[in-house]
Enzyme design. Sequence first.
Site, PDB file in Angstrom:
ATOM      1  N   HIS A  57      44.938  36.484  31.756  1.00  0.00           N
ATOM      2  CA  HIS A  57      45.508  37.799  32.085  1.00  0.00           C
ATOM      3  C   HIS A  57      44.765  38.453  33.254  1.00  0.00           C
ATOM      4  O   HIS A  57      43.726  39.082  33.071  1.00  0.00           O
ATOM      5  CB  HIS A  57      45.429  38.693  30.848  1.00  0.00           C
ATOM      6  CG  HIS A  57      46.269  39.916  30.961  1.00  0.00           C
ATOM      7  ND1 HIS A  57      47.053  40.376  29.934  1.00  0.00           N
ATOM      8  CD2 HIS A  57      46.473  40.787  31.986  1.00  0.00           C
ATOM      9  CE1 HIS A  57      47.687  41.465  30.304  1.00  0.00           C
ATOM     10  NE2 HIS A  57      47.345  41.743  31.560  1.00  0.00           N
ATOM     11  N   HIS A  59      45.176  40.305  37.406  1.00  0.00           N
ATOM     12  CA  HIS A  59      45.978  40.902  38.481  1.00  0.00           C
ATOM     13  C   HIS A  59      45.272  40.658  39.815  1.00  0.00           C
ATOM     14  O   HIS A  59      44.189  41.195  40.035  1.00  0.00           O
ATOM     15  CB  HIS A  59      46.129  42.409  38.261  1.00  0.00           C
ATOM     16  CG  HIS A  59      46.783  42.755  36.949  1.00  0.00           C
ATOM     17  ND1 HIS A  59      48.142  42.952  36.824  1.00  0.00           N
ATOM     18  CD2 HIS A  59      46.270  42.923  35.710  1.00  0.00           C
ATOM     19  CE1 HIS A  59      48.426  43.232  35.555  1.00  0.00           C
ATOM     20  NE2 HIS A  59      47.304  43.227  34.858  1.00  0.00           N
ATOM     21  N   ASN A  91      53.201  42.148  38.182  1.00  0.00           N
ATOM     22  CA  ASN A  91      53.464  43.529  38.643  1.00  0.00           C
ATOM     23  C   ASN A  91      52.950  43.754  40.065  1.00  0.00           C
ATOM     24  O   ASN A  91      52.101  44.587  40.321  1.00  0.00           O
ATOM     25  CB  ASN A  91      52.903  44.573  37.658  1.00  0.00           C
ATOM     26  CG  ASN A  91      51.413  44.439  37.398  1.00  0.00           C
ATOM     27  OD1 ASN A  91      50.816  43.404  37.679  1.00  0.00           O
ATOM     28  ND2 ASN A  91      50.812  45.483  36.851  1.00  0.00           N
ATOM     29  N   ASP A 148      54.272  42.753  32.079  1.00  0.00           N
ATOM     30  CA  ASP A 148      52.954  43.368  31.894  1.00  0.00           C
ATOM     31  C   ASP A 148      52.809  44.633  32.736  1.00  0.00           C
ATOM     32  O   ASP A 148      53.277  44.700  33.862  1.00  0.00           O
ATOM     33  CB  ASP A 148      51.829  42.409  32.259  1.00  0.00           C
ATOM     34  CG  ASP A 148      50.478  43.049  31.978  1.00  0.00           C
ATOM     35  OD1 ASP A 148      50.197  43.309  30.799  1.00  0.00           O
ATOM     36  OD2 ASP A 148      49.749  43.349  32.935  1.00  0.00           O
ATOM     37  N   HIS A 175      53.304  42.940  26.668  1.00  0.00           N
ATOM     38  CA  HIS A 175      52.552  44.186  26.871  1.00  0.00           C
ATOM     39  C   HIS A 175      53.181  45.200  25.925  1.00  0.00           C
ATOM     40  O   HIS A 175      54.323  45.613  26.124  1.00  0.00           O
ATOM     41  CB  HIS A 175      52.690  44.615  28.329  1.00  0.00           C
ATOM     42  CG  HIS A 175      52.132  45.968  28.633  1.00  0.00           C
ATOM     43  ND1 HIS A 175      50.983  46.147  29.379  1.00  0.00           N
ATOM     44  CD2 HIS A 175      52.553  47.212  28.306  1.00  0.00           C
ATOM     45  CE1 HIS A 175      50.725  47.438  29.489  1.00  0.00           C
ATOM     46  NE2 HIS A 175      51.668  48.112  28.856  1.00  0.00           N
ATOM     47  N   ASP A 278      42.158  40.969  31.631  1.00  0.00           N
ATOM     48  CA  ASP A 278      43.049  41.977  32.218  1.00  0.00           C
ATOM     49  C   ASP A 278      42.417  42.554  33.493  1.00  0.00           C
ATOM     50  O   ASP A 278      42.481  43.764  33.741  1.00  0.00           O
ATOM     51  CB  ASP A 278      43.381  43.095  31.218  1.00  0.00           C
ATOM     52  CG  ASP A 278      44.552  43.956  31.686  1.00  0.00           C
ATOM     53  OD1 ASP A 278      45.177  43.620  32.709  1.00  0.00           O
ATOM     54  OD2 ASP A 278      44.828  44.983  31.031  1.00  0.00           O
ATOM     55  N   HIS A 282      41.493  48.206  41.386  1.00  0.00           N
ATOM     56  CA  HIS A 282      42.159  49.320  42.068  1.00  0.00           C
ATOM     57  C   HIS A 282      41.253  49.839  43.169  1.00  0.00           C
ATOM     58  O   HIS A 282      40.025  49.679  43.108  1.00  0.00           O
ATOM     59  CB  HIS A 282      42.437  50.469  41.094  1.00  0.00           C
ATOM     60  CG  HIS A 282      43.505  50.160  40.084  1.00  0.00           C
ATOM     61  ND1 HIS A 282      44.832  49.995  40.415  1.00  0.00           N
ATOM     62  CD2 HIS A 282      43.440  49.983  38.743  1.00  0.00           C
ATOM     63  CE1 HIS A 282      45.536  49.727  39.317  1.00  0.00           C
ATOM     64  NE2 HIS A 282      44.713  49.715  38.289  1.00  0.00           N
TER      65      HIS A 282
HETATM   66  O1  DOR Z   1      44.909  49.017  32.537  1.00  0.00           O
HETATM   67  C1  DOR Z   1      45.821  48.294  32.914  1.00  0.00           C
HETATM   68  N1  DOR Z   1      46.010  47.996  34.219  1.00  0.00           N
HETATM   69  N2  DOR Z   1      46.685  47.805  32.001  1.00  0.00           N
HETATM   70  C2  DOR Z   1      47.793  47.136  32.362  1.00  0.00           C
HETATM   71  O2  DOR Z   1      48.517  46.727  31.486  1.00  0.00           O
HETATM   72  C3  DOR Z   1      48.134  46.952  33.787  1.00  0.00           C
HETATM   73  C4  DOR Z   1      46.918  46.993  34.620  1.00  0.00           C
HETATM   74  C5  DOR Z   1      47.214  47.102  36.100  1.00  0.00           C
HETATM   75  O3  DOR Z   1      48.094  46.392  36.589  1.00  0.00           O
HETATM   76  O4  DOR Z   1      46.523  47.870  36.786  1.00  0.00           O
END
Ligand code: DOR
Length: 400
Positions: A57, A59, A91, A148, A175, A278, A282
């Site tokens: 999991h 990103h 996503n 997700d 999710h 996860d 950011h």
């Molecule tokens: O905290 C999260 N950030 N939970 C998620 O399910 C998505 C993820 C994100 O894409 O930033």
Amino acid sequence: MDILIRNIRMVDEMKDMRGDIYIKDGKIEDYGKDLPYNCTTIEGNGLVALPSFIDMHVHFREPGYTYKEDIYTGSRAALKGGYTLVNLMGNTDPICSNMDVVNHVLNRSAELDLIDIHQTVSITKNFDGRTLDHLDDLDRRVKFISDDGRGVQSNYIMYKAMIKADELDLTIIAHEEDREIVKEDTRLSENLMTFRDIYLSKLTGARLHLAHVSTKEAIEGIRKAKKDGINVTCEVTPHHIALYDNDYKVNPPIRSVDDVRAIILGIVDGTVDVIATDHAPHSEEDKRKGAPGISGIETAFSICYTTLVKLGQIPLTRLSQLMSGTPGRLMGANKGRIDKGYDGDIVIVDLNKEIEIDCDKFVSKGKNTPFNGKKFYGEVVATIRKGEIKYDGGITVDNR
Ligand code: DOR
């Protein structure tokens, strides 16, 4: 190329022993005491070799949000964390709903040749919550589908999605979030959707993998579902294991100490299948504006080793199962074990090394972590993929 890791404690889900590991042409050719091979050698004294970690999991934000992360920085962050295989969520922008986006990601990953990547496709087309037709156009390289970051809100569509997933031999990564209820009660929101999907999986037979499980009720529901023979697996994150009563913004939120206890009990008794990060990088600005998520792939091992193994909850063999063995099986990879014929993917760690997490030293573009300045044990000192040292954090290599 071949490589010998000498005189090391090697641990996977089945074994904890001392010896050498010999990797030839990218695969584990041999392991045992005093192997006779004469080639590039890593001295393992005082260190531990595990099958490199597998993260179901993650990103990496490409395409579309590469100011937060991209496949290159994400892959390097993964290697620094000891990972050589990750499953990316869809996503992105565009949302991953077709083979064009999948091919972009897989081609870029092949070009970089750093780690192995699987790309998840959205359950509903462009996360529209309704359309499932695009699933018929996926090729066999796609094993997982997930909305997700959002979740499938309609009961009817999730029911149909499970029937389709079963037909197409896809696993649903769910999710679990009811987007209306979540505004008032995040726990009820997660629990309701979890119970709904367990029931739908029971009805349809679809393979269901529950993402980032965070509540004691969900853990209890999964335990019961497994007893009833339902086709369900689940993952928990390092932050839901190590933190409680903490308002760092992440989705699902950090819960209470009772939830952490339930998760750890689930880890001990086998209810929990996988630890997944996860990893959600950011930018500073997005985080300030409230974006949920933790940049977690570089810190996962130290946090889990310290919280679970060093504190005596589980042996290192079980941690290896959670971080490599089971995710490897669920992803259908030839990875996750130190055994003959498996990919030569090994992470070398120093369990005695105390580290202080410093987000400014992250390789990831995302510096967002609630663990900054916190101290843990266990440092990744090298990550090897298919016999090549892809991350060297200070091991001794003898190039004979
Ligand atoms: O905290 C999260 N950030 N939970 C998620 O399910 C998505 C993820 C994100 O894409 O930033």
